[in-house]
Design an enzyme around this catalytic site. Sequence first.
Site, PDB file in Angstrom:
ATOM      1  N   SER A 146      -6.299   4.225   8.631  1.00 60.21           N
ATOM      2  CA  SER A 146      -6.898   4.042   7.314  1.00 60.21           C
ATOM      3  C   SER A 146      -6.192   2.910   6.552  1.00 60.21           C
ATOM      4  O   SER A 146      -6.829   2.007   6.002  1.00 60.21           O
ATOM      5  CB  SER A 146      -6.798   5.371   6.549  1.00 60.21           C
ATOM      6  OG  SER A 146      -7.085   5.201   5.200  1.00 60.21           O
ATOM      7  N   ASP A 167     -13.686   3.247   7.052  1.00 63.51           N
ATOM      8  CA  ASP A 167     -12.630   3.931   6.289  1.00 63.51           C
ATOM      9  C   ASP A 167     -13.212   4.520   5.007  1.00 63.51           C
ATOM     10  O   ASP A 167     -12.830   5.616   4.596  1.00 63.51           O
ATOM     11  CB  ASP A 167     -11.475   2.976   5.966  1.00 63.51           C
ATOM     12  CG  ASP A 167     -10.350   3.699   5.213  1.00 63.51           C
ATOM     13  OD1 ASP A 167      -9.859   4.709   5.733  1.00 63.51           O
ATOM     14  OD2 ASP A 167      -9.999   3.280   4.097  1.00 63.51           O
ATOM     15  N   ARG A 227     -12.064  13.012   4.733  1.00 61.18           N
ATOM     16  CA  ARG A 227     -10.717  13.586   4.910  1.00 61.18           C
ATOM     17  C   ARG A 227     -10.228  14.218   3.613  1.00 61.18           C
ATOM     18  O   ARG A 227      -9.563  15.250   3.621  1.00 61.18           O
ATOM     19  CB  ARG A 227      -9.737  12.494   5.357  1.00 61.18           C
ATOM     20  CG  ARG A 227      -9.937  12.056   6.796  1.00 61.18           C
ATOM     21  CD  ARG A 227      -9.132  10.799   7.094  1.00 61.18           C
ATOM     22  NE  ARG A 227      -7.718  10.971   6.912  1.00 61.18           N
ATOM     23  CZ  ARG A 227      -6.898  10.040   6.379  1.00 61.18           C
ATOM     24  NH1 ARG A 227      -7.372   8.874   6.002  1.00 61.18           N
ATOM     25  NH2 ARG A 227      -5.620  10.286   6.250  1.00 61.18           N
ATOM     26  N   HIS A 271       0.864  -1.175   0.000  1.00 60.92           N
ATOM     27  CA  HIS A 271       0.000   0.000   0.000  1.00 60.92           C
ATOM     28  C   HIS A 271       0.901   1.226   0.000  1.00 60.92           C
ATOM     29  O   HIS A 271       1.903   1.263   0.707  1.00 60.92           O
ATOM     30  CB  HIS A 271      -0.893   0.001   1.240  1.00 60.92           C
ATOM     31  CG  HIS A 271      -2.075   0.897   1.115  1.00 60.92           C
ATOM     32  ND1 HIS A 271      -3.280   0.477   0.581  1.00 60.92           N
ATOM     33  CD2 HIS A 271      -2.239   2.201   1.432  1.00 60.92           C
ATOM     34  CE1 HIS A 271      -4.128   1.490   0.579  1.00 60.92           C
ATOM     35  NE2 HIS A 271      -3.527   2.547   1.091  1.00 60.92           N
ATOM     36  N   LYS A 312      -7.535  -1.447   6.321  1.00 65.38           N
ATOM     37  CA  LYS A 312      -7.810  -2.086   5.014  1.00 65.38           C
ATOM     38  C   LYS A 312      -6.950  -3.328   4.860  1.00 65.38           C
ATOM     39  O   LYS A 312      -7.410  -4.376   4.408  1.00 65.38           O
ATOM     40  CB  LYS A 312      -7.493  -1.112   3.860  1.00 65.38           C
ATOM     41  CG  LYS A 312      -8.472   0.027   3.731  1.00 65.38           C
ATOM     42  CD  LYS A 312      -8.332   0.743   2.403  1.00 65.38           C
ATOM     43  CE  LYS A 312      -7.250   1.794   2.342  1.00 65.38           C
ATOM     44  NZ  LYS A 312      -7.473   3.003   3.122  1.00 65.38           N
TER      45      LYS A 312
END
Length: 437
Positions: free
Chosen positions: A184, A162, A169, A83, A188
């Site tokens: 966040s 999220d 956000r 990520h 995930k």
Amino acid sequence: MKINPVEIILAKRNGAKIGKEALSAFIRGYLDGAIPDYQMSALLMAIYFQGMDKDEIQALTLCYIDSGQRIVFTGDLPTADKHSTGGVGDKISLMLAPIAAACGLYVPMISGRGLGHTGGTLDKLESIPGFQTRYDTAGFQQMVERQGLAMVGQSATLVPADKMIYALRDVTATVESSGLITASIMSKKIAEGARSLVIDLKVGSGAFMPDLAHADVLAESLIDTGAGFGQKVSVVFSNMNSPLGQYVGNALEVIEAIEYLKGNPLPDTEEITNALVTQMLLNAGLATDPTQAQTKIDQVMQSGKALQKFEEMVIGQGGDPRVIENYALFDGARYEVPVKAERDGFVGHIDARQIGYALIRIHAGRMKVSDVLDYGSGAHLMTKIGNRVKAGETIGTVFANDESKAIEVSQLIRAAYHISPEPVSDQPLILKIRTSQ
Ligand code: URA
């Protein structure tokens, strides 16, 4: 627990720690609709200014995970994911996931949309006509087991907290908080069931972390939170001072990724992709050293297996695979406006964040949650830090469907390139790597 949202916002605003139960009640209230966007936004801004300690970050991550379901892959499936913390022109996931899957990994990737000035993998993928990113837990899991990879968004069953808070956000200037970023990302990644995780922690003008000192704080938080959930995390710190590759914009970046998989990579995207896939293969035990990992990567690139995995994913997720051979099937742009260098010299600094925000004006990203994207808009930016330029030389092109906005964006991008009379050299692309014990 019954809470008064205002008391919690006030407490955080004044620097107090929020307890697990209060935090969980606040998040549940937001998901139920009992707490409106404006109170959630106020809490996010208070967190942005006051920060969160380790316990609060762990508790928030758990609230996010528990808002949906957690996937458990059966057997010894070598699941792994990466990520990115977010960058400009960061299309690495689009190449990395098919390469990793072609090397034998199973990649269950829950991605995000554009956030702040950065682009999002889901928005890029949705520029492929028909491509679906909304799946429930079972559908997502089946795709990963069947085709070795799937790239989906948060949904009603996959980290819905999220999904909602991320979107908020994006448009309330509350992104750059280590705690919020950690919750966040880690929620995930833990919910999706990947056994090992590589984080591409972007550092520089186009990243949420402007320098190594801030990046270290975020890395610590990601590694600590991962450890709290038994999740091994490797963090690759990478330079985000120049937009990555040459294209920024949803369809443009997908085309660049397809070109990469066809065997035409650019040096910067290639170096970062290889470093990240190598780390994934090492963590999963599919390679014993970086040389072996690189050999596997080279094989799947040369044999066309990585491109084939990309095609399988596009078909599996309802997209039109003809885009791979026919780029005209993507949305395009009616106007092309050049970006010209202001003076002779060397590109010394690029304000990549300003470029990201400029492109939002032509709808490559969102200003408010309900904004509709223009997938064809974006920019071709071929000049990197250290490159020599001549006054008036074309250093980029803006693609847009509104001519006057394209001109405005071209001027903003031009101002983002600071040209120095002296030669300049940039930092390396891979700054350092940290792995949890
Ligand atoms: N990526 C995410 O998923 N969340 C963030 O907050 C930042 C980057």
